[in-house]
Enzyme design. Structure first.
Site, PDB file in Angstrom:
ATOM      1  CD  GLU A 179      -2.764  -1.298   2.414  1.00 52.52           C
ATOM      2  OE1 GLU A 179      -3.930  -1.699   2.351  1.00 52.52           O
ATOM      3  OE2 GLU A 179      -2.184  -1.051   3.496  1.00 52.52           O
ATOM      4  CD  GLU A 213      -1.995  -4.122  11.635  1.00 55.41           C
ATOM      5  OE1 GLU A 213      -1.968  -3.973  10.401  1.00 55.41           O
ATOM      6  OE2 GLU A 213      -2.623  -3.364  12.395  1.00 55.41           O
TER       7      GLU A 213
END
Length: 698
Positions: free
Chosen positions: A466, A610
């Protein structure tokens, strides 16, 4: 007066001595198990990273007090698929259960007293041995919490219990202040307390999801406790909070009365039966196990990842899928569904729990209409699946992330893999084909022919990396789109449908950027060798198994692995472990495997984070759990579904294997691999010797 004063003095002394005697019974620190494959324990009452507990339908967090309470506040309670305005709509905080003294002060955790908290992963519950205090008053004992995993009869999926078993240091009373209310966000809601102490909540979302929650506190003889109970010094007592939860999309008749009926059903089962049924259901799930001999730390990590993943998924007909944090928190964009479910979690379920994996592919069928509308808005054919979606399936992501269009291919691949593993032709025709064909139609209309190149191009998309923002001709997007066009044509042949003739034309002439001099793929047009946020081109090797020569596979993997941004999300190292194992790089595969989980585990109960930083630290990143499990199943176990990427053996029709056992492991066993209705155990031994043994039908 003097005699009365002396009497009072002696009573106080006796009471103080009694308190000391009770406390001194367990002055030694409570021991904890270090390497048990099923048990995680802590004797740290200051641990700020709690425990995630769920049954795939409802979930909550448990703090150091042993109930749904974190840092002095009730923990969030969530239900799969329950949204309002495309964000998770939290349930009332049913998992908190406070006890109060006669003055209305809550008994708090005594952090100076012996303490031990246990997560039993094999049977799905949390037990906390503790002392609660309020002034000089003490309550010593334990609290047990579980979310019922069993199904059928009166024992429903949506039941839970919190049970105190305590011994007081005083004569007096223990009060309750139970309430059952939810925060803002409900279109309508109501709560009440019945005459026999039940708390009833009824709420509806704007899409007519109707939810009923009922709770009641019972004593040891199963009688309702309304406001509290009298206690005697050193005489043990028990208080059990039973919870019943019901949800049905569009079910307009869910009322407080029906919540009471549901609660009565749960009460009739009784606590012991309810608890036993839940433990039995968890043990059944664990028939599909991963057993590592020779690495107890890795075994615990694998079991914890499996436990948290299983806590996040159910086989409900509605197909709720899994958001990145499961049911542990709504912090991650309000509980939206990403490619995380289809690419990172789903493969870790498909071979051992196809009935649970089915809910993930079902979600994409249920939300197909919104995907068709998404494409229509962009004047395209077929289905354009949302990068972020929730209840409706409409796009919920902001730009530029809403252009992360590879999600449409990721969705279709999961559908195809489900058919390959199950051979359920009826499912393929009724549910898989509508999704796969619509995804193929989308790519056939989205790809544009460049006459100068003689190739089809896909422009203005965001790749898995991204950081690149919007680019033209992302190699991963173009290659996966071409693969789906081919898969759709294959499916058409299986079920006797006519394929769109543009599918083969577009797939055969798809442009994929390639560096001929260095024999590797180029991430996208204009790529200048920048650091990548996460694995991108590498995913063409696994899970996509795009056809490429061995030297191209090696060159592409080595180049982009060296470009990875070190503080990116958890999943990249897990796919690196799979690819390293496929390439026979045993030491690298094990190193990648450890990198896929060790930097991300938090607290004694191995909650997955994460990132390496503290971001989302008090949640559980189920995406990371799924990725780490893939590194074992598809990396060290060496399994591949539907296609031989080269050098693999066909263990069963369309199931290929090439194991790569870490040197320090004595063996790896993957139990209850379900392939086309039959069950098998895979055993891998040193030297990568393997056997696949059929299990007897149950």
């Amino acid at each position: 007066m003097r005699k009365a004063a002396l009497t009072g003095f002696f009573v106080a002394v006796v009471a103080a001595v009694a308190v000391l005697l009770i406390q001194q019974r367990s002055i030694e620190p409570l021991s904890i198990k270090k390497n048990d494959p099923w048990i995680l324990q802590s004797n740290d009452p200051n641990n700020k990273v709690g425990i995630y507990l769920g049954n795939g339908a409802v979930g909550t967090r448990i703090g150091t007090e042993g109930v749904g309470r974190l840092e002095g506040r009730p923990a969030e309670c969530l239900m799969a698929g329950l949204y309002e305005k495309e964000a998770y709509l939290p349930l009332p905080n049913w998992s908190d259960f406070g006890l109060y003294d006669s003055d209305g002060k809550r008994f708090e955790l005594d952090k100076e007293a012996p303490y031990r908290q246990t997560l039993n992963m094999r049977e799905g519950y949390v037990e906390t041995e503790l002392t609660l205090k309020s002034g000089r008053r003490r309550l010593m004992g334990k609290v047990t919490v579980f979310v019922n995993r069993a199904k059928g009869g009166n024992i429903g999926v949506y039941a839970a219990a919190v049970r105190y078993e305590l011994t007081p240091s005083f004569d007096g009373s223990v009060k309750l202040k139970e309430s059952l209310d939810a925060g803002n966000g409900w279109k309508t809601k109501s709560s009440k307390k019945t005459g026999n102490g039940a708390q009833i909540f009824e709420g509806r979302s704007s899409t007519y999801n109707s939810v009923c929650v009922g709770t009641r506190v019972l004593d040891a003889s199963n009688k309702p406790v309304t406001d509290g109970t009298s206690v005697k010094q050193e005489k043990s007592f028990a208080l059990t909070k039973l919870i019943a939860i019901y949800n049905h999309p569009g079910y307009l008749s869910c009322t407080p009365a029906s919540a009471e009926e549901l609660l009565a059903d749960v009460e009739n089962v009784r606590y012991d039966q309810l608890f036993d049924s839940s433990k039995k259901a968890w043990r059944e799930l664990w028939k599909s196990d991963i057993v590592i001999e020779g690495d107890p730390e890795a075994q615990q990590a694998v079991h914890s990842s499996m436990f948290y993943l299983l806590s996040s998924v159910n086989n409900g007909i509605w197909g709720d899928s899994i958001q990145p944090l499961g049911l542990s928190s709504s912090a991650y964009w309000g509980g939206h569904i990403f490619w995380d479910a289809d690419v990172w979690m789903y493969p870790s379920l498909l071979l051992q729990h196809p009935e649970l994996a089915g809910s993930i592919v079902s979600y994409r069928f249920v939300t197909r209409q919104a995907a068709l509308e998404n494409a229509k808005k962009d004047r395209l054919a077929g289905a354009e699946y949302a990068w972020e979606s929730a209840e409706s399936g409409s796009e919920a992501a902001p730009k530029p992330f809403s252009e992360e269009r590879h999600i449409t291919s990721d969705v279709a691949l999961a559908q195809w893999q489900y058919y390959v593993a199950t051979q359920d032709k009826e499912w393929l025709e009724l549910r898989g084909w509508p999704v796969i064909s619509a995804c193929a139609d989308y790519w056939a209309s989205r790809a544009k022919y460049n006459s100068a190149k003689g190739k089809y191009e896909i422009l203005k998309v965001v790749p898995p990396d991204e950081n690149a923002n919007i680019v033209d001709n992302c190699a991963y997007t173009n290659a996966s789109a071409a693969a789906i066009l081919q898969i759709a044509a294959n499916v058409a042949g299986i079920i006797g449908k006519s394929p769109n003739p543009k599918w083969a034309e577009t797939a055969g002439k798809m442009y994929i950027p390639f560096d001929k001099a260095n024999k590797r793929y180029i991430e996208h047009d204009g790529y200048k060798g920048d650091a990548t946020k996460q694995a991108d081109v590498e995913l063409m090797i696994y899970p996509w198994m795009i056809d490429m020569p061995d030297d191209v596979r090696t060159a592409s993997f080595d180049y982009y692995k060296g470009k990875l941004y070190k503080n990116g999300p958890a999943m990249s190292s897990s796919v690196y472990a799979v690819i390293s194992a496929q390439l026979g790089r045993r030491a690298d595969a094990y190193k990648d495997f450890t990198e896929s989980y060790k930097p991300f585990l938090r607290g004694p109960f191995l909650m997955f984070n994460e990132k390496r930083s503290s971001t989302w630290e008090n949640t559980c990143f189920i995406t990371g759990c799924g990725g780490m499990l893939q590194s074992v199943i598809y990396g060290f176990g060496g399994l591949r579904i539907g296609k031989n990427p080269g050098g693999f053996e066909e263990a069963l029709p369309d199931l290929y294997i090439k194991p790569c056992l870490p040197e320090r492991w004595k063996s790896l066993e993957i139990k209850n691999i379900v392939w086309r209705g039959k069950s098998y155990n895979l055993k891998v031994l040193p030297g990568d010797k393997w056997s696949l043994t059929a299990n007897a039908p149950e």
